[in-house]
Design a protein around this motif. Structure first.
Motif, PDB file in Angstrom:
ATOM      1  N   HIS A 107      78.312  67.786  47.075  1.00  0.00           N
ATOM      2  CA  HIS A 107      78.534  67.386  45.673  1.00  0.00           C
ATOM      3  C   HIS A 107      78.747  68.595  44.766  1.00  0.00           C
ATOM      4  O   HIS A 107      79.551  68.551  43.846  1.00  0.00           O
ATOM      5  CB  HIS A 107      77.329  66.579  45.182  1.00  0.00           C
ATOM      6  N   ARG A 108      78.012  69.678  45.044  1.00  0.00           N
ATOM      7  CA  ARG A 108      78.162  70.884  44.229  1.00  0.00           C
ATOM      8  C   ARG A 108      77.877  72.099  45.111  1.00  0.00           C
ATOM      9  O   ARG A 108      76.919  72.099  45.893  1.00  0.00           O
ATOM     10  CB  ARG A 108      77.211  70.858  43.036  1.00  0.00           C
ATOM     11  N   VAL A 109      78.723  73.128  44.987  1.00  0.00           N
ATOM     12  CA  VAL A 109      78.580  74.349  45.769  1.00  0.00           C
ATOM     13  C   VAL A 109      78.410  75.520  44.806  1.00  0.00           C
ATOM     14  O   VAL A 109      79.246  75.726  43.921  1.00  0.00           O
ATOM     15  CB  VAL A 109      79.806  74.587  46.676  1.00  0.00           C
ATOM     16  N   GLU A 110      77.318  76.276  44.973  1.00  0.00           N
ATOM     17  CA  GLU A 110      77.041  77.422  44.103  1.00  0.00           C
ATOM     18  C   GLU A 110      76.968  78.683  44.966  1.00  0.00           C
ATOM     19  O   GLU A 110      75.915  78.996  45.529  1.00  0.00           O
ATOM     20  CB  GLU A 110      75.735  77.208  43.345  1.00  0.00           C
ATOM     21  N   PRO A 111      78.086  79.426  45.076  1.00  0.00           N
ATOM     22  CA  PRO A 111      78.094  80.628  45.910  1.00  0.00           C
ATOM     23  C   PRO A 111      77.746  81.881  45.115  1.00  0.00           C
ATOM     24  O   PRO A 111      77.880  81.932  43.894  1.00  0.00           O
ATOM     25  CB  PRO A 111      79.539  80.679  46.405  1.00  0.00           C
ATOM     26  N   SER A 112      77.318  82.899  45.832  1.00  0.00           N
ATOM     27  CA  SER A 112      77.078  84.219  45.255  1.00  0.00           C
ATOM     28  C   SER A 112      77.488  85.251  46.298  1.00  0.00           C
ATOM     29  O   SER A 112      77.279  85.044  47.506  1.00  0.00           O
ATOM     30  CB  SER A 112      75.600  84.381  44.888  1.00  0.00           C
ATOM     31  N   TYR A 113      78.066  86.358  45.848  1.00  0.00           N
ATOM     32  CA  TYR A 113      78.588  87.358  46.773  1.00  0.00           C
ATOM     33  C   TYR A 113      78.015  88.734  46.451  1.00  0.00           C
ATOM     34  O   TYR A 113      77.710  89.046  45.297  1.00  0.00           O
ATOM     35  CB  TYR A 113      80.113  87.410  46.688  1.00  0.00           C
ATOM     36  N   THR A 128      75.800  84.098  49.856  1.00  0.00           N
ATOM     37  CA  THR A 128      74.711  83.127  49.852  1.00  0.00           C
ATOM     38  C   THR A 128      75.192  81.928  49.056  1.00  0.00           C
ATOM     39  O   THR A 128      75.850  82.081  48.028  1.00  0.00           O
ATOM     40  CB  THR A 128      73.438  83.713  49.215  1.00  0.00           C
ATOM     41  N   VAL A 129      74.872  80.760  49.521  1.00  0.00           N
ATOM     42  CA  VAL A 129      75.398  79.558  48.891  1.00  0.00           C
ATOM     43  C   VAL A 129      74.305  78.497  48.836  1.00  0.00           C
ATOM     44  O   VAL A 129      73.507  78.356  49.775  1.00  0.00           O
ATOM     45  CB  VAL A 129      76.631  79.033  49.663  1.00  0.00           C
ATOM     46  N   LEU A 130      74.233  77.814  47.707  1.00  0.00           N
ATOM     47  CA  LEU A 130      73.345  76.671  47.548  1.00  0.00           C
ATOM     48  C   LEU A 130      74.237  75.444  47.399  1.00  0.00           C
ATOM     49  O   LEU A 130      75.030  75.363  46.456  1.00  0.00           O
ATOM     50  CB  LEU A 130      72.452  76.832  46.315  1.00  0.00           C
ATOM     51  N   ALA A 147      70.626  72.368  50.321  1.00  0.00           N
ATOM     52  CA  ALA A 147      70.419  73.253  51.458  1.00  0.00           C
ATOM     53  C   ALA A 147      71.108  74.576  51.158  1.00  0.00           C
ATOM     54  O   ALA A 147      72.151  74.610  50.492  1.00  0.00           O
ATOM     55  CB  ALA A 147      70.974  72.644  52.749  1.00  0.00           C
ATOM     56  N   ALA A 148      70.523  75.657  51.634  1.00  0.00           N
ATOM     57  CA  ALA A 148      71.074  76.989  51.406  1.00  0.00           C
ATOM     58  C   ALA A 148      71.645  77.551  52.695  1.00  0.00           C
ATOM     59  O   ALA A 148      71.218  77.198  53.795  1.00  0.00           O
ATOM     60  CB  ALA A 148      69.992  77.922  50.857  1.00  0.00           C
ATOM     61  N   GLY A 149      72.624  78.425  52.544  1.00  0.00           N
ATOM     62  CA  GLY A 149      73.222  79.099  53.693  1.00  0.00           C
ATOM     63  C   GLY A 149      73.531  80.539  53.343  1.00  0.00           C
ATOM     64  O   GLY A 149      73.724  80.877  52.171  1.00  0.00           O
ATOM     65  N   GLU A 150      73.569  81.396  54.346  1.00  0.00           N
ATOM     66  CA  GLU A 150      73.842  82.813  54.121  1.00  0.00           C
ATOM     67  C   GLU A 150      74.678  83.339  55.269  1.00  0.00           C
ATOM     68  O   GLU A 150      74.535  82.907  56.416  1.00  0.00           O
ATOM     69  CB  GLU A 150      72.526  83.593  54.018  1.00  0.00           C
ATOM     70  N   SER A 151      75.576  84.271  54.957  1.00  0.00           N
ATOM     71  CA  SER A 151      76.393  84.876  56.002  1.00  0.00           C
ATOM     72  C   SER A 151      76.748  86.299  55.627  1.00  0.00           C
ATOM     73  O   SER A 151      76.754  86.674  54.454  1.00  0.00           O
ATOM     74  CB  SER A 151      77.684  84.073  56.214  1.00  0.00           C
ATOM     75  N   LEU A 152      77.023  87.104  56.654  1.00  0.00           N
ATOM     76  CA  LEU A 152      77.587  88.437  56.492  1.00  0.00           C
ATOM     77  C   LEU A 152      78.909  88.450  57.239  1.00  0.00           C
ATOM     78  O   LEU A 152      78.977  88.031  58.394  1.00  0.00           O
ATOM     79  CB  LEU A 152      76.656  89.503  57.075  1.00  0.00           C
ATOM     80  N   LYS A 161      81.420  80.289  56.572  1.00  0.00           N
ATOM     81  CA  LYS A 161      80.257  80.451  57.452  1.00  0.00           C
ATOM     82  C   LYS A 161      78.969  80.044  56.731  1.00  0.00           C
ATOM     83  O   LYS A 161      78.122  79.351  57.302  1.00  0.00           O
ATOM     84  CB  LYS A 161      80.166  81.907  57.920  1.00  0.00           C
ATOM     85  N   ALA A 162      78.820  80.484  55.483  1.00  0.00           N
ATOM     86  CA  ALA A 162      77.597  80.169  54.742  1.00  0.00           C
ATOM     87  C   ALA A 162      77.458  78.665  54.529  1.00  0.00           C
ATOM     88  O   ALA A 162      76.368  78.101  54.637  1.00  0.00           O
ATOM     89  CB  ALA A 162      77.592  80.906  53.404  1.00  0.00           C
TER      90      ALA A 162
END
Length: 260
Positions: A107-113, A128-130, A147-152, A161-162
């Motif tokens: 419904h909503r994606v909040e990414p940060s780089y 990182t993404v919420l 749910a949160a996700g993180e990737s490099l 990936k996140a």
């Protein structure tokens, strides 16, 4: 006589492979890996369609179908261990959700780089993404979960990936599927020194009306972690202002206006 003919003449009979041996497999290309096929999961949809029940009951029925998912994949780089990927989750949760009329939609994606470096000095980008999901039931009602996700990543796949990690986390955790994973404190990752983002580079993002209060809170945390809350910047009206004060002020204004 050619070299091949000489070699054939000199070869002894016991040097030759049996005639029924299969042709040797071609050598694997660098970076390739063998991927085991996912098992077929068949959960039939009831005749007449899914049962018309509230969403929490429908999700409980999905949980009843997904009792266990084995760790059938193995890493190909670094320490060797078995794991369950997002495809393993989708392979089982997909048929179960279809059978019970359940939809899992972002419904909503909040990414940060953030730009980072590995311990060997290679440039990478951290994402990182919420993600806020809505789990819809067959009657159209829904549960809202996050749910949160993180990737490099060293390329342009960090966001995908996140989000895949976030979806995998949601399905395994909301579905209460046992992981038997090691405790997070059991492993450490050696990370190189990250480049510190200057305070002035945040000003445009802070002032942008599309920046959500949630992102502003994260910016405040990033500035605090790098001891830059007191850094003087030129704000959105051309005045000098500590950036920490600016982000708090604008964050309160957005929250009061009803931003998420």
């Amino acid at each position: 006589m050619t070299l091949a003919e000489k070699a054939a003449k000199m070869a002894r009979p016991d040097d030759q492979p049996p005639a029924d041996w299969p042709e040797p497999a071609a050598p694997a290309s660098p970076g390739s890996m063998i991927v085991e096929p996912l098992p077929d999961v068949d959960i039939p949809v009831p005749e007449g369609g899914p049962e018309q029940v509230p969403v929490q009951v429908a999700w409980a029925n999905v949980m009843g179908e997904v009792r266990a998912i084995t760790k059938g994949q193995q890493t190909t780089e670094g320490p060797r261990f078995h794991y369950r990927g997002v495809d393993d989750a989708l392979n089982v949760f997909g048929p179960a959700c279809r059978a019970h009329g359940v939809l899992v939609l972002p419904h909503r994606v909040e990414p940060s780089y953030r730009d980072t470096k590995t311990s060997k000095g290679n440039a990478t980008r951290e994402c990182t993404v919420l993600v806020t999901y809505r789990i819809y039931g067959p009657k159209g009602d829904y549960l809202e979960v996050q749910a949160a996700g993180e990737s490099l990543d060293s390329g342009d796949k960090g966001s995908a990936k996140a989000q895949a990690v976030a979806l995998r986390t949601l399905l395994y955790h909301a579905g209460l599927v046992p992981t038997r994973d090691p405790d997070p404190d059991a492993n450490t990752i050696e990370r190189g020194e990250a480049n510190i983002r200057p305070a002035s580079s945040y000003v445009e993002e802070i002032a942008d009306p599309r920046t959500s209060p949630a992102r502003l809170r994260q910016i405040h945390h990033e500035l605090k972690s790098t001891s830059q809350l007191g850094a003087m910047v030129t704000n959105e009206v051309g005045d000098d202002e500590p950036i920490g004060q600016m982000v708090v002020r604008i964050g309160k204004e957005r929250s009061a206006a009803g931003g998420a």
